[in-house]
Design an enzyme around this catalytic site. Structure first.
Site, PDB file in Angstrom:
ATOM      1  N   SER A 185      39.904 -76.336 -16.832  1.00 32.52           N
ATOM      2  CA  SER A 185      38.825 -76.737 -15.935  1.00 32.52           C
ATOM      3  C   SER A 185      38.171 -75.519 -15.256  1.00 32.52           C
ATOM      4  O   SER A 185      37.609 -74.676 -15.931  1.00 32.52           O
ATOM      5  CB  SER A 185      39.401 -77.732 -14.935  1.00 32.52           C
ATOM      6  OG  SER A 185      38.410 -78.334 -14.185  1.00 32.52           O
ATOM      7  N   HIS A 387      41.211 -85.767 -17.931  1.00 37.38           N
ATOM      8  CA  HIS A 387      41.078 -84.391 -17.431  1.00 37.38           C
ATOM      9  C   HIS A 387      42.410 -83.759 -17.018  1.00 37.38           C
ATOM     10  O   HIS A 387      42.636 -82.577 -17.232  1.00 37.38           O
ATOM     11  CB  HIS A 387      40.122 -84.400 -16.229  1.00 37.38           C
ATOM     12  CG  HIS A 387      39.622 -83.044 -15.846  1.00 37.38           C
ATOM     13  ND1 HIS A 387      38.722 -82.343 -16.614  1.00 37.38           N
ATOM     14  CD2 HIS A 387      39.889 -82.244 -14.794  1.00 37.38           C
ATOM     15  CE1 HIS A 387      38.460 -81.180 -16.042  1.00 37.38           C
ATOM     16  NE2 HIS A 387      39.157 -81.086 -14.940  1.00 37.38           N
TER      17      HIS A 387
END
Ligand code: NAG
Ligand code: NAG
Ligand code: NAG
Ligand code: NAG
Ligand code: NAG
Length: 420
Positions: A185, A387
């Site tokens: 990320s 995620h």
């Protein structure tokens, strides 16, 4: 529950007395211990002591050697690099956490599963970074975290100061280039920023692996997109109450720990997490939830969030937008300049997933077409992979980490996904 009142009292006294950061840190450790004893007494909860341990303690408990090094950035922040040292001939690898994360993210999954341990088992020299503003990197040579100047940074500064400081430190220590950089990320965003703005440092990295590659985020599916219009107000609040820190991490962790502790409220918290990151019940290990919530959110600046919000609004990967007037002064242009992805000569592997509500496939495709040297483009073969599954999924070793080890051994991936 009597101790709950005591904790509140200590906590708020602490907050008021806490011009010094170490007071709150001590207090937070004390809180954790009190909570531990409390929970231990009430035998109805499966307790994992990783809740109260810091990263090196967790690593040591898992039976690996652990080190902590302090690195100073050019602008005076003191960052903690954690390490599972390898042998003299081992190849150095740096793992870099995402927004509101910390080095703990890479070990929470436990021995035999977490990426940091798998890399150590393969003989790599494993370094775990911590960006400024998180639990382990909340000090500066002259600024206190209660001074808003401390929090005046976005992921831009993490890319141009923090990563170069950590990478240079590892290089000097090991007298060799960094074999692999692995980011999750924001750990990828900052690498792209560094590659654009400090290409001389990036040359010291042999390969970069992006988990949930984050350069374009305007197709995000997460409902947090509905908060975008209200962001200016949040930012003002954050400035007023927290000197520009994004929420106050030990404050938030305290409440999630109590609020998400048991039964129904634990379920609500899981749903809140799924709502932000994408639903994937099957891969999420509920036993790990208290551990995750005791380490994350680990702290960042409101300005970092603002920079991401600007990216959602502008659909661009560019520097921080200060408004036309100030942009002119800073950038010699009314619009903030784009980061130059064409500068990234380092081989990059992109690993992404279908059900990542923050990073959608359209955005990864756009990045793929702009990067000059993509060596692997891999969609995780699990349709609801989200995620945070890159860090904590039950099957992350099989679905993702095996691929990473292959790329690092420089084996040609067998099924490079076509993106045309
Ligand atoms: C927690 O409980 C276990 C067994 O139930 C006991 O062995 C241990 O000493 C306790 N720890 C604390 C800190 O009370
Ligand atoms: C590793 O290097 C150190 C210092 O250079 C040396 O003392 C040590 O013996 C070496 N260890 C091995 C296993 O070669
Ligand atoms: C914050 O730090 C800046 C820069 O060192 C200094 O000028 C300012 O007075 C400090 N503010 C407070 C409230 O301490
Ligand atoms: C600022 O931008 C203008 C026009 O783009 C250019 O002519 C000028 O040289 C730039 N100034 C500096 C200091 O870079
Ligand atoms: C969930 O986490 C616990 C604690 O680390 C572990 O013992 C258990 O095996 C995990 N469950 C699965 C399905 O991986």
């Amino acid at each position: 529950m009597r101790s709950l009142g005591l904790i509140y009292l200590l906590f708020f006294c602490g907050l008021h007395a806490a011009s010094a950061a170490d007071v709150t840190t001590e207090l937070s450790t004390l809180m954790k211990r009190i909570i531990w004893i409390n929970r231990n007494g009430s035998h109805n909860i499966e307790f994992n002591s990783d809740v109260i341990l810091n990263t090196p303690e967790i690593i040591t408990k898992a039976g690996y050697p652990a080190e902590a090094h302090v690195v100073m950035t050019e602008d005076g922040y003191l960052l903690t690099l954690h390490r599972i040292p390898g042998g003299n001939d081992s190849l150095p690898v740096l793992l870099q956490h995402g927004i509101l994360g910390s080095s703990a993210d890479w070990v929470i999954l436990g021995k035999g599963k977490a990426l940091a341990y798998l890399l150590a088992d393969q003989g790599y020299d494993v370094w775990l970074g911590n960006f400024r503003g998180n639990t382990y990197s909340k000090t500066h040579v002259s600024l206190s975290p209660s001074n808003s100047t401390f929090w005046d940074f976005s992921f831009n500064e993490l890319g141009i100061y923090d990563l170069p400081a950590m990478i240079t430190f590892i290089m000097n220590k090991r007298s060799q280039p960094l074999h692999t950089y692995i980011g999750h990320s924001m750990g990828t965003t900052t690498f792209y920023v560094m590659s654009s703005e400090r290409p001389e440092i990036t040359q010291m990295v042999k390969i970069m692996i992006s988990l949930a590659p984050t350069a374009f985020i305007n197709h995000l599916k997460s409902p947090i997109r509905y908060l975008v219009p209200f962001w200016k107000m949040f930012q003002k609040m954050m400035q007023f109450f927290f000197h520009g820190e994004f929420l106050r991490s030990d404050f938030v962790r305290f409440f999630t720990k109590y609020g998400c502790g048991r039964g129904f409220s634990k379920k609500i918290c899981s749903h809140a997490m799924f709502l932000i990151f994408g639903y994937d019940k099957e891969q999420f290990n509920n036993t790990l939830q208290p551990v995750i919530l005791s380490h994350d959110p680990a702290g960042t600046s409101a300005k970092t969030l603002t920079h991401y919000i600007q990216m959602i609004q502008s659909s661009k990967f560019c520097q921080y937008d200060y408004g036309r007037k100030k942009n002119q002064l800073i950038y010699n242009s009314t619009e903030p300049p784009n980061y130059n992805l064409a500068n990234i000569m380092v081989p990059v592997a992109l690993i992404y997933s279908k059900n990542d509500w923050l990073i959608s496939i359209e955005d990864v495709k756009k990045l793929y077409h702009l990067l000059p040297n993509v060596v692997d483009m891999y969609e995780v073969p699990w349709s609801s992979f989200n995620h945070i599954d890159f860090l904590w999924a039950n099957d992350a070793p099989k679905l993702v980490y095996e691929r990473i080890l292959k790329i690092m051994r420089n084996e040609k991936p067998s099924n490079l996904t076509s993106m045309e």
